[in-house]
Write a protein that holds these residues in place. Structure first.
Motif, PDB file in Angstrom:
ATOM      1  N   VAL A   2      57.016  70.098  49.411  1.00  0.00           N
ATOM      2  CA  VAL A   2      58.452  70.020  49.681  1.00  0.00           C
ATOM      3  C   VAL A   2      59.020  68.808  48.945  1.00  0.00           C
ATOM      4  CG1 VAL A   2      60.208  69.690  51.464  1.00  0.00           C
ATOM      5  CG2 VAL A   2      58.201  71.105  51.939  1.00  0.00           C
ATOM      6  N   TYR A   3      60.096  69.025  48.199  1.00  0.00           N
ATOM      7  CA  TYR A   3      60.724  67.940  47.454  1.00  0.00           C
ATOM      8  C   TYR A   3      61.997  67.507  48.163  1.00  0.00           C
ATOM      9  CZ  TYR A   3      57.402  69.341  43.893  1.00  0.00           C
ATOM     10  OH  TYR A   3      56.243  69.633  43.228  1.00  0.00           O
ATOM     11  N   ARG A   4      62.158  66.178  48.317  1.00  0.00           N
ATOM     12  CA  ARG A   4      63.264  65.645  49.122  1.00  0.00           C
ATOM     13  C   ARG A   4      64.225  64.748  48.350  1.00  0.00           C
ATOM     14  NH1 ARG A   4      60.668  62.794  54.021  1.00  0.00           N
ATOM     15  NH2 ARG A   4      62.807  62.840  54.763  1.00  0.00           N
ATOM     16  N   LEU A   5      63.877  64.396  47.111  1.00  0.00           N
ATOM     17  CA  LEU A   5      64.757  63.565  46.278  1.00  0.00           C
ATOM     18  C   LEU A   5      64.747  64.092  44.851  1.00  0.00           C
ATOM     19  CD1 LEU A   5      66.496  61.059  45.599  1.00  0.00           C
ATOM     20  CD2 LEU A   5      64.367  59.747  45.390  1.00  0.00           C
ATOM     21  N   LEU A   6      65.927  64.343  44.321  1.00  0.00           N
ATOM     22  CA  LEU A   6      66.091  64.780  42.938  1.00  0.00           C
ATOM     23  C   LEU A   6      66.714  63.653  42.136  1.00  0.00           C
ATOM     24  CD1 LEU A   6      66.239  66.915  40.639  1.00  0.00           C
ATOM     25  CD2 LEU A   6      68.462  67.607  41.585  1.00  0.00           C
ATOM     26  N   HIS A  33      71.563  70.148  46.781  1.00  0.00           N
ATOM     27  CA  HIS A  33      72.112  69.238  47.798  1.00  0.00           C
ATOM     28  C   HIS A  33      72.319  69.969  49.128  1.00  0.00           C
ATOM     29  CE1 HIS A  33      74.438  65.930  49.476  1.00  0.00           C
ATOM     30  NE2 HIS A  33      75.426  66.767  49.740  1.00  0.00           N
ATOM     31  N   GLN A  34      72.777  71.210  49.068  1.00  0.00           N
ATOM     32  CA  GLN A  34      73.010  72.007  50.275  1.00  0.00           C
ATOM     33  C   GLN A  34      71.716  72.260  51.046  1.00  0.00           C
ATOM     34  OE1 GLN A  34      75.887  72.912  51.637  1.00  0.00           O
ATOM     35  NE2 GLN A  34      77.066  71.981  49.979  1.00  0.00           N
ATOM     36  N   LYS A  35      70.594  72.153  50.359  1.00  0.00           N
ATOM     37  CA  LYS A  35      69.296  72.339  51.014  1.00  0.00           C
ATOM     38  C   LYS A  35      68.801  71.055  51.693  1.00  0.00           C
ATOM     39  CE  LYS A  35      67.538  76.401  48.775  1.00  0.00           C
ATOM     40  NZ  LYS A  35      66.296  77.187  48.693  1.00  0.00           N
ATOM     41  N   GLY A  36      69.637  70.005  51.624  1.00  0.00           N
ATOM     42  CA  GLY A  36      69.281  68.755  52.293  1.00  0.00           C
ATOM     43  C   GLY A  36      68.495  67.794  51.424  1.00  0.00           C
ATOM     44  N   VAL A  37      68.435  68.083  50.130  1.00  0.00           N
ATOM     45  CA  VAL A  37      67.710  67.216  49.203  1.00  0.00           C
ATOM     46  C   VAL A  37      68.638  66.094  48.730  1.00  0.00           C
ATOM     47  CG1 VAL A  37      66.533  67.124  46.969  1.00  0.00           C
ATOM     48  CG2 VAL A  37      66.256  69.134  48.441  1.00  0.00           C
ATOM     49  N   HIS A  38      68.153  64.846  48.753  1.00  0.00           N
ATOM     50  CA  HIS A  38      68.929  63.718  48.228  1.00  0.00           C
ATOM     51  C   HIS A  38      69.032  63.841  46.703  1.00  0.00           C
ATOM     52  CE1 HIS A  38      68.706  61.634  52.083  1.00  0.00           C
ATOM     53  NE2 HIS A  38      67.397  61.835  52.102  1.00  0.00           N
ATOM     54  N   LEU A 206      62.293  54.363  42.774  1.00  0.00           N
ATOM     55  CA  LEU A 206      61.330  54.045  43.830  1.00  0.00           C
ATOM     56  C   LEU A 206      61.970  53.221  44.950  1.00  0.00           C
ATOM     57  CD1 LEU A 206      58.013  53.225  41.909  1.00  0.00           C
ATOM     58  CD2 LEU A 206      58.522  55.225  43.313  1.00  0.00           C
ATOM     59  N   TYR A 207      62.835  52.294  44.581  1.00  0.00           N
ATOM     60  CA  TYR A 207      63.545  51.499  45.592  1.00  0.00           C
ATOM     61  C   TYR A 207      64.375  52.422  46.479  1.00  0.00           C
ATOM     62  CZ  TYR A 207      66.536  48.011  47.768  1.00  0.00           C
ATOM     63  OH  TYR A 207      67.200  47.244  48.698  1.00  0.00           O
ATOM     64  N   LEU A 208      65.098  53.340  45.835  1.00  0.00           N
ATOM     65  CA  LEU A 208      65.922  54.291  46.572  1.00  0.00           C
ATOM     66  C   LEU A 208      65.059  55.182  47.467  1.00  0.00           C
ATOM     67  CD1 LEU A 208      68.629  55.690  47.157  1.00  0.00           C
ATOM     68  CD2 LEU A 208      68.253  57.085  45.101  1.00  0.00           C
ATOM     69  N   ALA A 209      63.969  55.693  46.911  1.00  0.00           N
ATOM     70  CA  ALA A 209      63.068  56.570  47.668  1.00  0.00           C
ATOM     71  C   ALA A 209      62.526  55.858  48.906  1.00  0.00           C
ATOM     72  CB  ALA A 209      61.921  57.042  46.776  1.00  0.00           C
ATOM     73  N   ASP A 210      62.187  54.574  48.742  1.00  0.00           N
ATOM     74  CA  ASP A 210      61.658  53.793  49.864  1.00  0.00           C
ATOM     75  C   ASP A 210      62.698  53.664  50.969  1.00  0.00           C
ATOM     76  OD1 ASP A 210      59.538  52.066  50.996  1.00  0.00           O
ATOM     77  OD2 ASP A 210      61.035  50.485  50.745  1.00  0.00           O
ATOM     78  N   ARG A 211      63.945  53.420  50.584  1.00  0.00           N
ATOM     79  CA  ARG A 211      65.025  53.304  51.564  1.00  0.00           C
ATOM     80  C   ARG A 211      65.289  54.625  52.281  1.00  0.00           C
ATOM     81  NH1 ARG A 211      68.558  48.855  50.910  1.00  0.00           N
ATOM     82  NH2 ARG A 211      69.661  49.749  52.704  1.00  0.00           N
ATOM     83  N   LEU A 212      65.066  55.722  51.578  1.00  0.00           N
ATOM     84  CA  LEU A 212      65.293  57.056  52.147  1.00  0.00           C
ATOM     85  C   LEU A 212      64.047  57.612  52.836  1.00  0.00           C
ATOM     86  CD1 LEU A 212      67.273  58.648  49.160  1.00  0.00           C
ATOM     87  CD2 LEU A 212      68.231  57.814  51.319  1.00  0.00           C
ATOM     88  N   GLU A 213      62.970  56.811  52.798  1.00  0.00           N
ATOM     89  CA  GLU A 213      61.678  57.223  53.382  1.00  0.00           C
ATOM     90  C   GLU A 213      61.161  58.511  52.735  1.00  0.00           C
ATOM     91  OE1 GLU A 213      62.201  57.350  57.620  1.00  0.00           O
ATOM     92  OE2 GLU A 213      62.184  55.168  57.802  1.00  0.00           O
ATOM     93  N   VAL A 214      61.243  58.529  51.413  1.00  0.00           N
ATOM     94  CA  VAL A 214      60.747  59.651  50.611  1.00  0.00           C
ATOM     95  C   VAL A 214      59.514  59.192  49.833  1.00  0.00           C
ATOM     96  CG1 VAL A 214      61.255  61.176  48.653  1.00  0.00           C
ATOM     97  CG2 VAL A 214      63.017  60.734  50.388  1.00  0.00           C
ATOM     98  N   LYS A 215      58.459  59.996  49.861  1.00  0.00           N
ATOM     99  CA  LYS A 215      57.240  59.660  49.130  1.00  0.00           C
ATOM    100  C   LYS A 215      57.389  59.995  47.647  1.00  0.00           C
ATOM    101  CE  LYS A 215      54.616  61.167  53.199  1.00  0.00           C
ATOM    102  NZ  LYS A 215      53.752  62.249  53.706  1.00  0.00           N
TER     103      LYS A 215
END
Length: 288
Positions: A2-6, A33-38, A206-215
């Motif tokens: 599952v991908y959570r950040l584009l 975005h409508q699928k909830g992906v950042h 990576l900084y953004l991903a860390d703040r969003l709790e995305v691996k």
């Protein structure tokens, strides 16, 4: 997976060669975005220029701008900004002014450049701030070092276009030897970007991903340039555009069509139509 950040690069990726944003690309970004992906726009451009592109989308994406030195959705409340110190900036400018080059000191609110006569064909190959003059204060002076005495500046990055290729090579060597506090990024032609040590598009993502709790494994990165290679190689799914150099394609897990053939839209629809909305996956307890 599952991908959570584009994370999408702007020039040569999101935008077509004519600088326009295709309708199908806009719709594909909105679909993801409508699928909830950042969604994050990633660029070497300054914040204001990136924000102008962001406004053309149907969503309000995060922005990783200025080669990764600026991360945030608004200029008033950035998540992170990294700078080259005033003292170090003055020293670098003094050294660079010993060669014939265009120097631009980039702050998120304004820029400072030197007036220099470079060949038209050289500047034509390296469009640094296309249309920025309409909304971003650009100041030009004859002598940047002199200007910095009265008005010190701590830029997020420095962009340089050298008149001679050999000068760029010499300066790269000197910067590596004398200024360990910064990194130098080379671009096609005779352009170089200087950023604070450790700053890159990928570090910003990576900084953004860390703040969003995305691996890392949950990040999709799409790009075309050499400065996109790190994020393409490091993401869970790294995608190279069809118009990317062979080096960039070699580190990608997937190669899409070119930016003039709706490469971003094609890739997003191919991958994300198979992914359920993040909210649904959370309800079903299907996210680890």
């Amino acid at each position: 997976m599952v991908y959570r950040l584009l994370a999408v690069n702007i020039d040569g990726t999101l935008l077509q060669s004519n600088g326009r944003l295709n309708k199908s690309t806009k719709e594909a970004i909105d679909y993801v975005h409508q699928k909830g992906v950042h969604v994050a726009l990633v660029t070497s451009r300054n914040y204001h220029s990136a924000k102008k592109v962001a406004k053309a989308l149907k969503i309000n994406p995060m922005i990783v701008a200025q080669q990764g030195a600026f991360v945030g959705a608004s200029i008033e409340k950035p998540m992170m900004v990294k700078r080259i110190s005033e003292e170090l900036t003055a020293e670098l400018v003094q050294m660079l002014e010993k060669t014939v080059c265009q120097i631009m000191l980039i702050h998120e609110k304004y820029s400072l450049g030197n007036r220099v006569n470079l060949p038209e064909n050289l500047l034509g190959k390296t469009v640094m701030y296309l249309n920025d003059q309409n909304f971003y204060a650009q100041n030009y002076v004859d002598d940047i070092s002199e200007e910095l005495i009265d008005k010190p500046m701590a830029p997020t990055k420095m962009d340089i276009i050298f008149s001679e290729q050999s000068d760029r090579g010499d300066m790269l060597k000197l910067i590596k030897e004398m200024f360990p506090e910064v990194d130098a990024v080379l671009h096609p032609g005779q352009k170089m970007t200087i950023v604070p040590k450790g700053v890159s598009k990928w570090s910003g993502v990576l900084y953004l991903a860390d703040r969003l709790e995305v691996k890392r494994t949950e990040i999709v990165s799409i790009g075309d340039g050499l400065d996109d290679m790190e994020m393409i190689a490091g993401s869970g799914l790294g995608v190279a555009m069809g118009n990317a150099d062979a080096e960039v394609k070699n580190v990608a897990k997937w190669i899409t069509r070119s930016n003039d053939q709706d490469g971003v839209a094609y890739m997003l629809k191919e991958f994300f139509r198979k992914q359920h909305p993040i909210e649904f996956l959370q309800k079903m307890n299907m996210l680890k």
